[in-house]
Scaffold this motif. Sequence first.
Motif, mmCIF file in Angstrom:
data_model
loop_
_atom_site.group_PDB
_atom_site.id
_atom_site.type_symbol
_atom_site.label_atom_id
_atom_site.label_comp_id
_atom_site.label_asym_id
_atom_site.label_seq_id
_atom_site.Cartn_x
_atom_site.Cartn_y
_atom_site.Cartn_z
ATOM 1 N N TYR A 86 -13.210 -24.777 33.242
ATOM 2 C CA TYR A 86 -12.270 -23.669 33.436
ATOM 3 C C TYR A 86 -11.179 -23.594 32.366
ATOM 4 C CZ TYR A 86 -14.404 -23.376 38.026
ATOM 5 O OH TYR A 86 -15.281 -23.248 39.039
ATOM 6 N N GLY A 87 -11.062 -24.645 31.567
ATOM 7 C CA GLY A 87 -10.012 -24.612 30.537
ATOM 8 C C GLY A 87 -8.627 -24.781 31.141
ATOM 9 N N GLY A 88 -7.595 -24.534 30.331
ATOM 10 C CA GLY A 88 -6.215 -24.605 30.836
ATOM 11 C C GLY A 88 -5.571 -25.933 30.512
ATOM 12 N N THR A 89 -4.254 -25.904 30.551
ATOM 13 C CA THR A 89 -3.487 -27.083 30.154
ATOM 14 C C THR A 89 -3.217 -28.002 31.324
ATOM 15 O OG1 THR A 89 -1.488 -25.822 30.576
ATOM 16 C CG2 THR A 89 -2.254 -25.913 28.314
ATOM 17 N N GLY A 90 -3.337 -27.450 32.546
ATOM 18 C CA GLY A 90 -2.950 -28.241 33.699
ATOM 19 C C GLY A 90 -1.443 -28.280 33.887
ATOM 20 N N LEU A 91 -0.772 -27.385 33.220
ATOM 21 C CA LEU A 91 0.695 -27.373 33.350
ATOM 22 C C LEU A 91 1.166 -26.324 34.337
ATOM 23 C CD1 LEU A 91 1.895 -27.712 29.680
ATOM 24 C CD2 LEU A 91 2.118 -29.370 31.522
ATOM 25 N N GLY A 92 0.330 -25.326 34.593
ATOM 26 C CA GLY A 92 0.739 -24.158 35.375
ATOM 27 C C GLY A 92 1.353 -24.532 36.705
ATOM 28 N N LEU A 93 0.662 -25.355 37.457
ATOM 29 C CA LEU A 93 1.171 -25.647 38.798
ATOM 30 C C LEU A 93 2.443 -26.492 38.748
ATOM 31 C CD1 LEU A 93 -2.127 -26.224 40.766
ATOM 32 C CD2 LEU A 93 -0.495 -24.365 41.001
ATOM 33 N N VAL A 94 2.540 -27.343 37.728
ATOM 34 C CA VAL A 94 3.758 -28.150 37.596
ATOM 35 C C VAL A 94 4.943 -27.223 37.379
ATOM 36 C CG1 VAL A 94 4.859 -29.991 36.333
ATOM 37 C CG2 VAL A 94 2.378 -29.885 36.442
ATOM 38 N N ILE A 95 4.711 -26.240 36.522
ATOM 39 C CA ILE A 95 5.795 -25.294 36.233
ATOM 40 C C ILE A 95 6.144 -24.496 37.483
ATOM 41 C CG2 ILE A 95 6.386 -23.240 34.877
ATOM 42 C CD1 ILE A 95 4.585 -24.445 32.652
ATOM 43 N N VAL A 96 5.113 -24.050 38.189
ATOM 44 C CA VAL A 96 5.348 -23.274 39.404
ATOM 45 C C VAL A 96 6.171 -24.093 40.388
ATOM 46 C CG1 VAL A 96 4.241 -22.337 41.439
ATOM 47 C CG2 VAL A 96 3.356 -21.781 39.183
ATOM 48 N N ARG A 97 5.758 -25.335 40.598
ATOM 49 C CA ARG A 97 6.468 -26.147 41.579
ATOM 50 C C ARG A 97 7.934 -26.316 41.171
ATOM 51 N NH1 ARG A 97 4.848 -31.969 44.017
ATOM 52 N NH2 ARG A 97 5.292 -31.100 46.074
ATOM 53 N N ARG A 98 8.121 -26.592 39.891
ATOM 54 C CA ARG A 98 9.475 -26.836 39.410
ATOM 55 C C ARG A 98 10.319 -25.553 39.562
ATOM 56 N NH1 ARG A 98 13.105 -29.549 39.869
ATOM 57 N NH2 ARG A 98 14.638 -29.811 38.220
ATOM 58 N N LEU A 99 9.708 -24.393 39.239
ATOM 59 C CA LEU A 99 10.433 -23.128 39.374
ATOM 60 C C LEU A 99 10.840 -22.895 40.816
ATOM 61 C CD1 LEU A 99 8.417 -20.757 37.014
ATOM 62 C CD2 LEU A 99 10.724 -21.620 36.675
ATOM 63 N N CYS A 100 9.882 -23.148 41.747
ATOM 64 C CA CYS A 100 10.195 -22.977 43.172
ATOM 65 C C CYS A 100 11.355 -23.890 43.552
ATOM 66 C CB CYS A 100 8.982 -23.307 44.040
ATOM 67 S SG CYS A 100 7.724 -22.046 43.973
ATOM 68 N N GLN A 101 11.286 -25.132 43.072
ATOM 69 C CA GLN A 101 12.327 -26.082 43.452
ATOM 70 C C GLN A 101 13.678 -25.674 42.879
ATOM 71 O OE1 GLN A 101 10.470 -29.649 42.069
ATOM 72 N NE2 GLN A 101 9.530 -30.106 44.060
#
Lengths: 1111, 383
Positions: free
Chosen positions: A761-776
Amino acid sequence: MTFRPLWLYLTLKVIPLALVIFVISSLAQFFMASQLESTIAVSRLQQDGKVYAQSVEHHFDALVRQVESIGKNSIITNALIDFQGRQNYLPLYLESVGIFDRTDIAIQLVDFSGEVIDGNYYAKTSTLPASELWASQVLEEGLQWVKLDQNGLFIAQPILNQGLPEGAILVNIDLNILKLGLDNIHSGFNRLLVSDNEEVIFASSALNYKGDTAALEGTDLWIKSNVETIGSYNLTAKIYLAKEDIAISGSLFLPIITLSLILFSISISLIIFLGVTQLKRVVSSLSLAIEKTILSKDLTARVENEGSPRELAKLGSQFNQMMSQLQKTTSTLDEIDAILHSMRELVVVCDSHLQVLLSNKIVNKSETQNTTLAQVVDLPTSHSFCQNNSENIEYEQKINNKIILWRKTQLILQGEVSGWVITGSDISDIKQAQRQANILSMAMDSASNGIIIVDASEASEPIVFVNKSFTEITGYTEKEVLGLRCNFLQGPKTNRETRGRLSQAIKNCQPIEVEIANYRKNGEMFWNHLAIDPVIDDTNSVTHFLGVIRDINSVVAARNDLKIAKESAEAAAVAKSEFLATMSHEIRTPMNGVIGMLGLLLNTELNPEQTSRARIAQSSANSLLVLINDILDFSKIEAGKLDLESIDFNLRNMLGEFAEGIAYQAHDKGLELIMDVSGITASMVRGDPGRVRQILNNLVSNAIKFTSHGEVFVQLRLIEEDGRWRIKGQVKDSGIGIPQDKVNHLFEAFTQVDASTTRRYGGTGLGLVIVRRLCQVMGGDIHVSSKLGKGSTFEFDFLIDHSNSSQLVRPSIDISKLNVLIVDDNETNLYVLRSQLKIWGANVTEACDGQQALLICQQRLDSPDTPLFDIAILDMQMPNMDGIELGRLIKNNEKLASIKLVMMTSMTYQGDIEQLAKIGFSAYFPKPATTSDLYDALNVMAEDGIALASAKTLVTGEYLDSLQQPTHSEQEISIPSNTRILLVDDNPINLLVAEGILEDFDINVTCACNGKEALACLAGNDQDEAFSLVVMDCQMPEMDGFEATRQIRAGSAGIQNTEIPIIAMTANAMQGDRDKCIAAGMTDYLAKPIVAQQFIEKLASWLSFRLNADK
Amino acid sequence: MNRLIFTFSLWLLAYGACAAPWVIGLDADLSSVSKAGGIAISQGAELAITEINAKGGILGQQVALVTKDHRGNPARGIANIKSLSKNPKLLGVIGGVHTPVALAELALIHEKSIIYLDPWAAGTPVIRNGYQPNFAFRLSVRDEWAAGTILSKAKNEGCPSVTLFLEQTGWGRSNEKSMTKASIALDLPIKGIEWFHWNSKILHKLITKTVNDGTQCIALVANTPEGTQIINAVANVDKSKRPKVFSHWGIVGGDFTQKVKLAQLVKVDLYFLNTLTFHTPKTTMGTLLKKSFEKKFGTQPAHEAFNGVAHAYDLVHLLALAIEQAGSADSAKVRSALETLGTYKGAMKTYKKPFTADQHEALDASDYIMLKFNKQGFSEISK
């Protein structure tokens, strides 16, 4: 022998002396009176002399003031200026002006150089002092000049204009005229005025003065006053008085002197009488007291000394002292006995044979008779203590539990040994304390910590005790340290501040614990954990300090190692973040070039193959930019530099736009994307729209990416919470799901479910980390639940603020009267549509396919009570009968043709819109259905007015947009044709890209390579060709964009440019950059790479703003 | 004197090795009642000379400005002209604000044949002086014509008649004649004439007296010190009786707006003559002059004596042109050249023929405007 009474005795002794004094003082008074009268006459003369001098000075001052006033006369000033006209008035004025009403005085007007302008008759006939004498003082310094001599009084008065000398008035008053005035001053006296040059200015005729002062004063006819100097006119004044005018007579003083002598006699008699009376009173009191003592033998009798003379009082107090001594001696013996018995200690007094003479109450008194010391202390007589010598003077006697310590001391009376005094004291408690102290000392010696005790009562605070461990730790022996001040352990590396704290604590008698560098005897440094406690006694004062020392060398070493390790770890983390941030910047700059150039390339004539390749390159570049943005965001998070904006924005519109954008991705994969935003009850909110969109984008893109078939369901709700909104959302997919054991690692950086996922699927694997941090960061969090192979649900929430402009969206048409039919085979979709329509109050009927829809319509036609539908919303893709087919059937039925039709399509539907219009559809919009589309479409159709009629074919999203705001093409036109833009960037590629974009819009562009050039460009332009706006790179050689902006705002590029809009353009997308730009005075901010549309919109907004402001 | 030394030392620094430079003399009040005007004139001359020197000077030689302060005193003015005339390199003398000084100097100027350039003093006889040939040239207001501008403004503002307030000098007398003439032409009667001396202390009484006599409008010819007193006295008159004042420009020669408090100034309907305002240059050259002035002397919110800068600036340029045209600094040739100059684009206006043999006035009544102070105390054109 007979004695004279006291009064007679004194009178005879005093009277002869008093008579002698009386006679002498009378003679002296007569003499002084005659002297006084002569002195008064002379001093009156001196006074008159002073007054005369002052009067003369005032007289001259008045003359000078008159001249001053002539100088200030505006005619005179005017005459200096009025070259041509002054002959008409100046001569007349000079002839007529007078001083003290005399016009026979010389007056002359001279110009700034001393040249005579005009003068009166007398000025022309008399000689005035040469101008060299006064010109510089009067005509240059503007100061008055005055001279008095035998020629008279000369005054040169400057004429000032605005404080500056422009000419002068000269006045000379003849001596004869002066004398007329002086004669009236003090005319009752004989007066003489002489100048410094011995010239006589004035002399009274009586003096018969011939010009020789010495001759005048040589005669003894005159008494003269002091010489009074009149400094300002170089003059001296004198007054003379004829001697014969002073008459001396003592007659005035005779009665006064006689009267005073009589009073003197009376007062002497009175003094003697009172003195004798007083003396008698005191002597009587003394004799009475003595008499009383003799008669009654009362030792308490005393003489009253109050008010007596000193000699008699001394006699009285000597008598009183004698009486007190007598009283004391009698009471001493009783007192000694009483003292002896009140003592706690035992006291025995023996004679030289050691027979008891006296003892206190504790020894039985009856036994005193014939008792020996041996008996008292219960010892054999032969014991050395009981011998009459000083061999053994101490003995401890044990009685029951008590221990009595006896001490023997020789009794010496009048220099001879006459016996012994033996004292006994109970020392039981002392003995007990000694034993306990021994135990404690042993305990201290066996302790592993060093212990040290300091005597606080002495100023030097000496060490009085150290234990064994102390000597082991420090290497000093006990002997070496006792008596020393305890700071001897300190040395060069001992921290000054710690020392200070220690001495402060000791000074304030407070307990303290410190870690301090100390030194052993061998010079080796060691870390000492030192605890000091004050020892406080019953009176609350500190007697000692107790110190406990511990060698903590090993502990300190370990701690230091730990600190170094921690610091290096932190430095590594910071370095990593900075590296990432720098890398991102470095990549963004060339990316700007790539994307920009590709954009330009696509705008040129290309063959289809070139176009396709360019598009692929552009899309790849955009993907790369997304990736870089992710990394940059991540590095911001890592570096703790994530900042949020707080702006008002329309949440519904944002969600609508988001849905349109993301829907392409879903429909490309044949997925159903369902947005439920019915829970969004407010459209305007306040927060960071970019970050909200980022959260949704990441989650929904992920869901689409990992889902191969089925649907992606997005639901968002607003919940009121403490005056703010909490957005609760979920993104649910029917994708591959996540294994239970990986769920926990999902939000960690660089993590995907497994390596194969990354490959697939590709991708950096950073997306969800960023999302979580933004939510927090926004006060919320995110959770995931998933079943492998069934799909995942991400539930998230975060806080945003109310917006002041927040309002509920309510249709302006009363939708509650509408009857709406919705047809869709997807249940979720039906649910969402129904919810939204019901919020607006519409009557909603659902059908899950075309057949059912037609059936329902037929039922409505059959039953006249129920109204027919106003609007039907049809899904495009449905099994058996699709939306087009259903629409055609409805429109073909005459009875149903009035129903307005709305087509819901997926974005990939590329069919002919005109075909839909032909069938009879009124509107069409893409899935997922956004609130604003639905609302607007319903309004337009329900209104059935011009808006519907004006739609070329169908009501579409684009059409609805066009109703609300002008399209971009209209905005472009709003850029005025004479717009000139200054583009400042050191990177030639960036310049080329920006220039290319601007030229497409026919904007005149000038380029500059750095701040200095920019300033020069701006300053060198005329008003006709003024720049409208500056686009400024931030990092440039020579002068950067911040400095250039500051200088432009300060006016270095001309006043006309101080308010020119300046848009920052920079690759620095890190936190604080925007603030830095605004702080430097820039108007707006644009992150590189430059995107044509954003760029031109930004320009348009600032230029139209400028245009409006100008109007 | 300091300024003189300064100017010379500057010159020594720049051209120490060359021959002595040309000298343009400036003889004006630089420290007394009208120093603002005098300084403005010297600044205008300085700006022009800087430009001329930058382009190579006059006849290939550099030019220096030598300033002399006459403080408004004619006797000092005569002494200054004497001193300047001794310099063999003297090209001409620029005068100052005061007409009486200029009038007193005329005899000496013509005796020595010195080109005399008048950038300010408005007295008619300064130019119409009876000398033949005439060495005086003016680029400024002429009282004879100014009276028309001042009184027609009074008429436009609805004055039934005017009372003249004139200083008792050659300037005042020159205005008495021209105002009388203009009043007849405009059919605006003169109600009375009040003469006053410099430094007079009774001006407020004169105002009270004339107001009590029913004066509604005053035409004023005064310098700053007396002008200040008169405007203050008018401001103190009860509003219902307060007369309007139409002033010659002498009042702004000193620091008028600093001496009259703004609160007093705004009370008075005061109109005064000038040729331009600082903020509204009349020509492109005027705009450039304002720019270079602010560059050299700093930006300012207002400049009430800027006419002095512009007049002196244009005069120096015209003098330079005439000398170049004559090809010689001989004053007789320069005088003739000045009378035959062609079109020149100046900071004040574009001069078709600045001077002719019969006409030594570069400006005429069409160049005069009436100004008014706004609420901030800055002058602006009164429409």
